[in-house]
Motif scaffolding. Structure first.
Motif, PDB file in Angstrom:
ATOM      1  N   ASP A 224       0.837  -1.189   0.000  1.00 14.27           N
ATOM      2  CA  ASP A 224       0.000   0.000   0.000  1.00 14.27           C
ATOM      3  C   ASP A 224       0.878   1.249   0.000  1.00 14.27           C
ATOM      4  O   ASP A 224       2.101   1.177  -0.188  1.00 14.27           O
ATOM      5  CB  ASP A 224      -0.969  -0.010   1.186  1.00 14.27           C
ATOM      6  CG  ASP A 224      -0.260  -0.009   2.541  1.00 14.27           C
ATOM      7  OD1 ASP A 224       0.936   0.348   2.593  1.00 14.27           O
ATOM      8  OD2 ASP A 224      -0.899  -0.373   3.544  1.00 14.27           O
ATOM      9  N   SER A 225       0.286   2.404   0.243  1.00  8.56           N
ATOM     10  CA  SER A 225       0.998   3.675   0.127  1.00  8.56           C
ATOM     11  C   SER A 225       2.038   3.893   1.196  1.00  8.56           C
ATOM     12  O   SER A 225       2.876   4.797   1.084  1.00  8.56           O
ATOM     13  CB  SER A 225      -0.009   4.833   0.150  1.00  8.56           C
ATOM     14  OG  SER A 225      -0.735   4.841   1.369  1.00  8.56           O
ATOM     15  N   VAL A 226       2.019   3.098   2.271  1.00  4.97           N
ATOM     16  CA  VAL A 226       3.028   3.222   3.329  1.00  4.97           C
ATOM     17  C   VAL A 226       3.891   1.966   3.405  1.00  4.97           C
ATOM     18  O   VAL A 226       4.455   1.632   4.444  1.00  4.97           O
ATOM     19  CB  VAL A 226       2.380   3.529   4.693  1.00  4.97           C
ATOM     20  CG1 VAL A 226       1.771   4.908   4.695  1.00  4.97           C
ATOM     21  CG2 VAL A 226       1.357   2.471   5.085  1.00  4.97           C
ATOM     22  N   ALA A 227       3.996   1.251   2.281  1.00  8.78           N
ATOM     23  CA  ALA A 227       4.895   0.101   2.139  1.00  8.78           C
ATOM     24  C   ALA A 227       4.513  -1.082   3.012  1.00  8.78           C
ATOM     25  O   ALA A 227       5.372  -1.865   3.410  1.00  8.78           O
ATOM     26  CB  ALA A 227       6.343   0.508   2.402  1.00  8.78           C
ATOM     27  N   GLU A 228       3.216  -1.224   3.297  1.00 13.72           N
ATOM     28  CA  GLU A 228       2.737  -2.408   4.001  1.00 13.72           C
ATOM     29  C   GLU A 228       2.095  -3.370   3.001  1.00 13.72           C
ATOM     30  O   GLU A 228       1.431  -2.944   2.048  1.00 13.72           O
ATOM     31  CB  GLU A 228       1.708  -2.030   5.065  1.00 13.72           C
ATOM     32  CG  GLU A 228       2.244  -1.140   6.163  1.00 13.72           C
ATOM     33  CD  GLU A 228       3.334  -1.777   6.982  1.00 13.72           C
ATOM     34  OE1 GLU A 228       3.502  -3.011   6.907  1.00 13.72           O
ATOM     35  OE2 GLU A 228       4.045  -1.055   7.695  1.00 13.72           O
TER      36      GLU A 228
END
Length: 393
Positions: A224-228
Protein backbone atom coordinates in the motif's frame (compact mmCIF):
# COMPACT_ATOMS: atom_id res chain seq x y z
CA UNK A 1 26.79 1.15 27.54
CA UNK A 2 25.38 -1.18 24.91
CA UNK A 3 28.82 -1.88 23.44
CA UNK A 4 30.30 -2.44 26.93
CA UNK A 5 27.56 -4.95 27.73
CA UNK A 6 28.27 -6.68 24.44
CA UNK A 7 32.00 -6.84 25.13
CA UNK A 8 31.30 -8.19 28.62
CA UNK A 9 29.04 -10.88 27.22
CA UNK A 10 31.69 -11.84 24.70
CA UNK A 11 34.35 -11.99 27.42
CA UNK A 12 32.16 -14.30 29.49
CA UNK A 13 31.49 -16.44 26.41
CA UNK A 14 35.19 -16.62 25.59
CA UNK A 15 35.97 -17.81 29.11
CA UNK A 16 33.39 -20.57 28.82
CA UNK A 17 34.71 -21.54 25.41
CA UNK A 18 38.32 -21.70 26.53
CA UNK A 19 37.28 -24.04 29.33
CA UNK A 20 36.68 -26.76 26.78
CA UNK A 21 33.40 -26.36 24.90
CA UNK A 22 34.49 -24.75 21.63
CA UNK A 23 37.55 -22.77 20.53
CA UNK A 24 37.53 -19.00 21.07
CA UNK A 25 37.02 -16.48 18.26
CA UNK A 26 39.86 -14.46 16.76
CA UNK A 27 40.91 -10.97 17.84
CA UNK A 28 38.07 -9.43 15.80
CA UNK A 29 35.50 -11.59 17.59
CA UNK A 30 34.94 -13.83 14.55
CA UNK A 31 34.83 -17.59 14.04
CA UNK A 32 36.13 -18.77 10.66
CA UNK A 33 35.32 -22.06 8.97
CA UNK A 34 36.18 -23.28 5.49
CA UNK A 35 35.87 -25.94 2.81
CA UNK A 36 37.33 -26.27 -0.69
CA UNK A 37 36.48 -23.13 -2.66
CA UNK A 38 34.85 -21.24 0.23
CA UNK A 39 35.70 -19.62 3.58
CA UNK A 40 33.34 -17.76 5.93
CA UNK A 41 33.38 -15.95 9.28
CA UNK A 42 30.59 -15.56 11.84
CA UNK A 43 29.92 -13.77 15.14
CA UNK A 44 27.61 -14.49 18.10
CA UNK A 45 25.90 -11.09 17.80
CA UNK A 46 22.78 -11.81 15.70
CA UNK A 47 24.41 -15.13 14.66
CA UNK A 48 25.62 -13.16 11.65
CA UNK A 49 27.83 -14.07 8.72
CA UNK A 50 30.48 -11.34 8.51
CA UNK A 51 32.69 -12.48 5.64
CA UNK A 52 32.30 -14.97 2.83
CA UNK A 53 35.20 -15.60 0.46
CA UNK A 54 34.94 -17.39 -2.89
CA UNK A 55 37.25 -17.23 -5.92
CA UNK A 56 36.36 -15.12 -8.93
CA UNK A 57 36.99 -16.23 -12.51
CA UNK A 58 40.70 -15.45 -12.15
CA UNK A 59 41.06 -17.25 -8.84
CA UNK A 60 41.17 -14.05 -6.76
CA UNK A 61 39.44 -14.49 -3.41
CA UNK A 62 36.53 -12.04 -3.04
CA UNK A 63 34.61 -11.27 0.17
CA UNK A 64 31.11 -11.02 -1.29
CA UNK A 65 28.90 -10.17 1.72
CA UNK A 66 28.56 -6.80 3.44
CA UNK A 67 29.52 -6.36 7.07
CA UNK A 68 31.97 -4.78 9.49
CA UNK A 69 35.61 -5.42 10.30
CA UNK A 70 35.03 -6.37 13.95
CA UNK A 71 32.26 -7.94 16.01
CA UNK A 72 31.96 -4.92 18.30
CA UNK A 73 30.91 -2.68 15.38
CA UNK A 74 27.72 -4.71 14.88
CA UNK A 75 26.44 -3.90 18.36
CA UNK A 76 27.41 -0.23 18.05
CA UNK A 77 25.73 0.29 14.66
CA UNK A 78 22.83 2.75 15.05
CA UNK A 79 21.42 2.04 11.59
CA UNK A 80 21.35 -1.73 12.19
CA UNK A 81 20.83 -3.00 8.63
CA UNK A 82 20.75 -6.62 9.87
CA UNK A 83 24.04 -7.38 8.14
CA UNK A 84 24.18 -11.15 7.71
CA UNK A 85 21.86 -11.63 10.68
CA UNK A 86 19.12 -14.04 11.73
CA UNK A 87 16.09 -11.76 12.26
CA UNK A 88 13.28 -13.12 14.39
CA UNK A 89 11.29 -14.44 15.99
CA UNK A 90 9.12 -13.11 13.15
CA UNK A 91 11.07 -11.74 10.20
CA UNK A 92 10.02 -8.72 8.18
CA UNK A 93 6.88 -6.66 8.67
CA UNK A 94 3.86 -6.78 10.95
CA UNK A 95 1.41 -4.16 9.70
CA UNK A 96 0.22 -1.55 12.21
CA UNK A 97 2.34 -3.30 14.86
CA UNK A 98 -0.48 -5.62 15.87
CA UNK A 99 -1.86 -9.07 15.10
CA UNK A 100 -4.51 -11.41 16.43
CA UNK A 101 -3.83 -14.98 17.53
CA UNK A 102 -6.42 -17.40 18.95
CA UNK A 103 -8.78 -14.54 19.76
CA UNK A 104 -6.18 -12.42 21.56
CA UNK A 105 -4.92 -9.09 20.20
CA UNK A 106 -1.14 -8.59 20.56
CA UNK A 107 0.77 -5.33 20.08
CA UNK A 108 4.34 -5.27 18.82
CA UNK A 109 7.00 -2.57 18.75
CA UNK A 110 6.57 0.23 16.18
CA UNK A 111 10.15 0.35 14.97
CA UNK A 112 9.46 0.76 11.24
CA UNK A 113 8.07 3.97 9.80
CA UNK A 114 5.37 4.98 9.80
CA UNK A 115 3.74 2.51 12.20
CA UNK A 116 4.73 -1.11 11.63
CA UNK A 117 7.06 -3.66 13.19
CA UNK A 118 10.18 -4.81 11.35
CA UNK A 119 11.99 -8.02 12.30
CA UNK A 120 10.16 -8.14 15.68
CA UNK A 121 11.48 -4.82 16.96
CA UNK A 122 14.67 -3.56 18.54
CA UNK A 123 15.05 -6.56 20.83
CA UNK A 124 14.50 -9.09 18.08
CA UNK A 125 16.91 -11.93 17.42
CA UNK A 126 19.20 -9.78 15.30
CA UNK A 127 19.92 -7.65 18.39
CA UNK A 128 20.86 -10.60 20.62
CA UNK A 129 24.16 -12.27 21.46
CA UNK A 130 23.68 -15.95 20.63
CA UNK A 131 25.47 -18.86 22.27
CA UNK A 132 28.10 -20.75 20.30
CA UNK A 133 27.32 -24.40 20.91
CA UNK A 134 29.53 -26.15 18.38
CA UNK A 135 32.41 -25.29 16.05
CA UNK A 136 34.47 -27.51 13.78
CA UNK A 137 36.55 -26.84 10.68
CA UNK A 138 33.56 -26.55 8.33
CA UNK A 139 30.53 -25.89 10.57
CA UNK A 140 29.32 -23.66 13.41
CA UNK A 141 26.09 -23.74 15.45
CA UNK A 142 24.51 -20.89 17.41
CA UNK A 143 21.59 -21.20 19.83
CA UNK A 144 19.24 -18.71 21.48
CA UNK A 145 16.70 -18.90 24.30
CA UNK A 146 13.96 -16.35 23.59
CA UNK A 147 11.87 -15.75 26.69
CA UNK A 148 8.16 -14.84 26.54
CA UNK A 149 7.60 -11.20 25.54
CA UNK A 150 11.32 -10.42 25.47
CA UNK A 151 10.29 -8.92 22.13
CA UNK A 152 7.12 -6.90 22.64
CA UNK A 153 3.99 -8.83 21.67
CA UNK A 154 5.67 -12.21 21.24
CA UNK A 155 4.22 -14.78 23.69
CA UNK A 156 5.78 -18.03 24.84
CA UNK A 157 9.28 -19.45 25.15
CA UNK A 158 11.05 -20.21 21.85
CA UNK A 159 14.36 -22.02 21.43
CA UNK A 160 16.26 -21.00 18.30
CA UNK A 161 19.20 -22.60 16.56
CA UNK A 162 21.14 -21.95 13.35
CA UNK A 163 23.85 -24.13 11.87
CA UNK A 164 26.11 -22.84 9.12
CA UNK A 165 27.94 -25.55 7.19
CA UNK A 166 30.44 -25.23 4.37
CA UNK A 167 30.90 -27.89 1.71
CA UNK A 168 32.93 -27.56 -1.50
CA UNK A 169 31.75 -24.28 -3.12
CA UNK A 170 28.58 -24.46 -1.02
CA UNK A 171 27.07 -22.66 1.98
CA UNK A 172 24.29 -24.48 3.85
CA UNK A 173 22.07 -22.61 6.33
CA UNK A 174 19.77 -24.56 8.65
CA UNK A 175 17.56 -22.40 10.88
CA UNK A 176 15.29 -23.92 13.52
CA UNK A 177 12.82 -22.63 16.08
CA UNK A 178 10.76 -24.54 18.62
CA UNK A 179 7.85 -23.01 20.52
CA UNK A 180 7.86 -24.64 23.96
CA UNK A 181 5.02 -23.08 25.96
CA UNK A 182 2.60 -21.06 23.80
CA UNK A 183 1.45 -20.60 20.22
CA UNK A 184 3.43 -17.75 18.70
CA UNK A 185 4.47 -16.23 15.36
CA UNK A 186 7.63 -17.87 14.09
CA UNK A 187 9.29 -17.04 10.77
CA UNK A 188 13.07 -16.84 10.39
CA UNK A 189 15.57 -16.17 7.63
CA UNK A 190 19.16 -15.18 6.92
CA UNK A 191 19.74 -11.54 5.95
CA UNK A 192 23.00 -11.57 4.00
CA UNK A 193 23.68 -8.59 1.72
CA UNK A 194 25.49 -9.59 -1.47
CA UNK A 195 28.07 -7.73 -3.57
CA UNK A 196 29.61 -10.21 -5.98
CA UNK A 197 32.30 -7.76 -7.10
CA UNK A 198 33.32 -7.07 -3.49
CA UNK A 199 33.43 -3.35 -4.41
CA UNK A 200 36.49 -3.98 -6.60
CA UNK A 201 34.85 -3.21 -9.95
CA UNK A 202 36.31 0.17 -11.03
CA UNK A 203 33.45 0.77 -13.46
CA UNK A 204 30.44 0.11 -11.23
CA UNK A 205 30.31 -0.19 -7.43
CA UNK A 206 26.60 -1.09 -7.29
CA UNK A 207 24.65 -4.30 -7.96
CA UNK A 208 22.74 -2.69 -10.81
CA UNK A 209 25.05 -4.57 -13.20
CA UNK A 210 24.47 -7.92 -11.43
CA UNK A 211 22.18 -10.34 -13.23
CA UNK A 212 19.31 -11.76 -11.18
CA UNK A 213 16.71 -14.43 -11.86
CA UNK A 214 13.84 -16.02 -9.92
CA UNK A 215 12.29 -18.53 -12.33
CA UNK A 216 9.48 -19.75 -10.02
CA UNK A 217 8.38 -16.33 -8.80
CA UNK A 218 5.64 -15.05 -11.07
CA UNK A 219 3.62 -13.43 -8.28
CA UNK A 220 4.36 -10.68 -5.81
CA UNK A 221 2.72 -9.36 -2.66
CA UNK A 222 1.26 -5.93 -3.28
CA UNK A 223 2.13 -2.95 -1.07
CA UNK A 224 0.00 0.00 0.00
CA UNK A 225 1.00 3.68 0.13
CA UNK A 226 3.03 3.22 3.33
CA UNK A 227 4.89 0.10 2.14
CA UNK A 228 2.74 -2.41 4.00
CA UNK A 229 1.65 -5.66 2.37
CA UNK A 230 -2.04 -5.03 1.66
CA UNK A 231 -3.28 -8.61 1.13
CA UNK A 232 -3.42 -8.53 -2.66
CA UNK A 233 -1.30 -10.96 -4.66
CA UNK A 234 -0.37 -9.71 -8.12
CA UNK A 235 0.77 -11.51 -11.23
CA UNK A 236 4.16 -10.17 -12.35
CA UNK A 237 3.74 -9.23 -16.02
CA UNK A 238 6.27 -10.50 -18.50
CA UNK A 239 8.84 -7.81 -19.36
CA UNK A 240 7.66 -5.67 -16.43
CA UNK A 241 9.99 -4.08 -13.88
CA UNK A 242 9.63 -7.04 -11.51
CA UNK A 243 9.93 -9.74 -14.16
CA UNK A 244 12.95 -11.82 -13.28
CA UNK A 245 11.06 -15.04 -14.01
CA UNK A 246 10.81 -15.09 -17.82
CA UNK A 247 14.59 -14.71 -18.19
CA UNK A 248 17.53 -13.37 -16.18
CA UNK A 249 18.19 -9.64 -16.38
CA UNK A 250 20.37 -7.04 -14.72
CA UNK A 251 19.08 -5.60 -11.46
CA UNK A 252 19.25 -2.10 -12.95
CA UNK A 253 17.78 -3.00 -16.34
CA UNK A 254 14.65 -0.92 -15.66
CA UNK A 255 16.30 1.91 -13.71
CA UNK A 256 15.09 4.47 -16.27
CA UNK A 257 11.51 3.17 -16.28
CA UNK A 258 8.73 5.38 -14.96
CA UNK A 259 7.87 2.93 -12.19
CA UNK A 260 11.40 2.50 -10.83
CA UNK A 261 10.89 5.04 -8.05
CA UNK A 262 8.32 3.69 -5.61
CA UNK A 263 8.26 0.27 -7.25
CA UNK A 264 7.86 -1.68 -4.00
CA UNK A 265 7.13 1.14 -1.61
CA UNK A 266 7.35 4.92 -1.54
CA UNK A 267 10.43 7.03 -1.16
CA UNK A 268 13.18 5.19 -3.05
CA UNK A 269 13.90 3.34 -6.25
CA UNK A 270 14.53 -0.25 -7.18
CA UNK A 271 13.45 -3.29 -5.26
CA UNK A 272 12.21 -3.96 -1.76
CA UNK A 273 9.72 -6.63 -2.73
CA UNK A 274 8.23 -9.89 -1.53
CA UNK A 275 7.42 -12.68 -3.97
CA UNK A 276 5.97 -16.16 -3.86
CA UNK A 277 7.77 -19.27 -5.04
CA UNK A 278 5.27 -21.19 -7.14
CA UNK A 279 6.63 -24.70 -7.37
CA UNK A 280 4.95 -28.09 -7.21
CA UNK A 281 5.17 -30.41 -4.21
CA UNK A 282 6.35 -27.79 -1.73
CA UNK A 283 5.86 -28.33 1.99
CA UNK A 284 7.71 -25.71 4.09
CA UNK A 285 7.32 -27.89 7.19
CA UNK A 286 9.68 -30.45 5.69
CA UNK A 287 13.40 -29.74 5.50
CA UNK A 288 13.84 -30.84 1.88
CA UNK A 289 14.86 -28.05 -0.48
CA UNK A 290 13.92 -27.54 -4.09
CA UNK A 291 15.90 -29.65 -6.52
CA UNK A 292 16.26 -26.57 -8.74
CA UNK A 293 17.54 -23.13 -7.77
CA UNK A 294 14.75 -20.69 -6.89
CA UNK A 295 17.00 -17.67 -7.47
CA UNK A 296 20.37 -16.93 -9.05
CA UNK A 297 22.69 -13.92 -8.93
CA UNK A 298 25.70 -13.34 -11.17
CA UNK A 299 28.31 -10.67 -11.83
CA UNK A 300 29.76 -10.51 -15.32
CA UNK A 301 32.73 -8.50 -14.01
CA UNK A 302 33.92 -11.02 -11.40
CA UNK A 303 32.29 -14.06 -12.98
CA UNK A 304 30.96 -15.09 -9.55
CA UNK A 305 27.51 -16.63 -9.41
CA UNK A 306 25.38 -18.14 -6.70
CA UNK A 307 22.36 -20.38 -7.12
CA UNK A 308 20.00 -20.45 -4.16
CA UNK A 309 17.95 -23.46 -3.10
CA UNK A 310 15.25 -23.25 -0.41
CA UNK A 311 12.36 -25.10 1.21
CA UNK A 312 10.37 -21.89 1.68
CA UNK A 313 7.29 -20.63 -0.20
CA UNK A 314 8.67 -17.20 -0.98
CA UNK A 315 11.34 -14.63 -0.33
CA UNK A 316 11.86 -10.92 0.14
CA UNK A 317 14.59 -9.09 -1.75
CA UNK A 318 15.96 -5.58 -1.78
CA UNK A 319 18.43 -3.72 -3.99
CA UNK A 320 19.43 -1.40 -1.12
CA UNK A 321 17.94 1.73 -2.68
CA UNK A 322 17.23 3.00 0.84
CA UNK A 323 20.86 2.81 1.96
CA UNK A 324 22.12 6.28 2.96
CA UNK A 325 25.14 7.55 1.08
CA UNK A 326 28.53 7.77 2.81
CA UNK A 327 27.34 6.24 6.09
CA UNK A 328 28.07 2.49 6.07
CA UNK A 329 31.81 1.81 5.65
CA UNK A 330 33.20 -0.88 3.38
CA UNK A 331 35.21 -3.61 5.10
CA UNK A 332 38.98 -3.79 4.81
CA UNK A 333 38.60 -7.17 3.10
CA UNK A 334 36.71 -5.31 0.35
CA UNK A 335 39.21 -2.49 0.03
CA UNK A 336 37.94 -0.20 2.80
CA UNK A 337 38.78 3.43 2.05
CA UNK A 338 40.84 2.23 -0.93
CA UNK A 339 37.93 0.42 -2.60
CA UNK A 340 36.73 1.30 -6.08
CA UNK A 341 34.45 4.01 -4.68
CA UNK A 342 34.86 6.41 -1.72
CA UNK A 343 35.06 3.71 0.95
CA UNK A 344 31.35 3.67 1.76
CA UNK A 345 28.53 1.42 0.60
CA UNK A 346 26.69 3.31 -2.15
CA UNK A 347 22.96 3.41 -2.76
CA UNK A 348 22.13 0.23 -4.73
CA UNK A 349 25.42 -1.19 -3.46
CA UNK A 350 24.04 -4.59 -2.49
CA UNK A 351 21.27 -7.13 -2.94
CA UNK A 352 19.66 -8.94 -0.01
CA UNK A 353 17.58 -12.06 -0.58
CA UNK A 354 15.62 -13.46 2.38
CA UNK A 355 14.02 -16.90 1.84
CA UNK A 356 10.98 -17.23 4.09
CA UNK A 357 7.25 -17.81 4.03
CA UNK A 358 4.96 -15.09 2.71
CA UNK A 359 5.77 -11.73 4.27
CA UNK A 360 3.14 -10.46 6.75
CA UNK A 361 1.21 -13.72 6.55
CA UNK A 362 -0.09 -13.30 10.10
CA UNK A 363 -1.77 -10.06 8.95
CA UNK A 364 -3.61 -11.88 6.14
CA UNK A 365 -5.06 -15.21 7.31
CA UNK A 366 -7.03 -15.44 4.05
CA UNK A 367 -3.79 -16.59 2.41
CA UNK A 368 -3.80 -19.81 4.43
CA UNK A 369 -0.18 -19.38 5.56
CA UNK A 370 -0.81 -19.46 9.32
CA UNK A 371 0.07 -23.19 9.66
CA UNK A 372 3.56 -22.26 8.40
CA UNK A 373 3.94 -19.09 10.50
CA UNK A 374 2.31 -19.96 13.83
CA UNK A 375 3.86 -22.66 16.01
CA UNK A 376 3.08 -23.97 19.47
CA UNK A 377 3.87 -26.95 21.70
CA UNK A 378 3.28 -30.12 19.72
CA UNK A 379 3.56 -28.44 16.31
CA UNK A 380 7.07 -29.70 15.69
CA UNK A 381 10.15 -27.65 14.87
CA UNK A 382 10.13 -24.74 12.45
CA UNK A 383 12.83 -25.25 9.81
CA UNK A 384 14.18 -22.97 7.13
CA UNK A 385 16.75 -24.66 4.91
CA UNK A 386 18.79 -22.52 2.51
CA UNK A 387 21.62 -23.61 0.23
CA UNK A 388 23.90 -21.37 -1.83
CA UNK A 389 26.08 -22.99 -4.51
CA UNK A 390 28.87 -20.84 -5.90
CA UNK A 391 30.66 -20.92 -9.22
CA UNK A 392 32.79 -18.62 -11.36
CA UNK A 393 33.32 -18.52 -15.09
Amino acid sequence: MKSLAFIGTLAFSWLALVQGKVPPPDSDGKYTIQAPGIKASFIPYSAAVTNLFVPDRNGTQRDIVLGYDTAVEYAEDKIHPNYGAIPGRYANRIANATYELDGVRYYTERNNQPNSTMHSGTNGWSYRVWNVTNVCHDSITFSLRDEPFSSKGMPGLVLGRVTYTLKPNTWIISIEGEAKTHRTPLMLTNHAYWQLDAFANPFNDTVLNHTFSMPFSKRQLAYDSVAEVNGTILEIPKYGINDFWSSPKQVGANASAAGWIGNCGPGFGGYDCAVTIDHDHLDPKKPQVYSEPVASLRSEWSGIQWDMYSNQAGFAFTSCGFFPKDVLPIKKTQGGPDSANDGFVPTYGCLAVEPQDWTSGIDHPQWGRLPYQIYGPGDGVYRNEIVYKFSAS
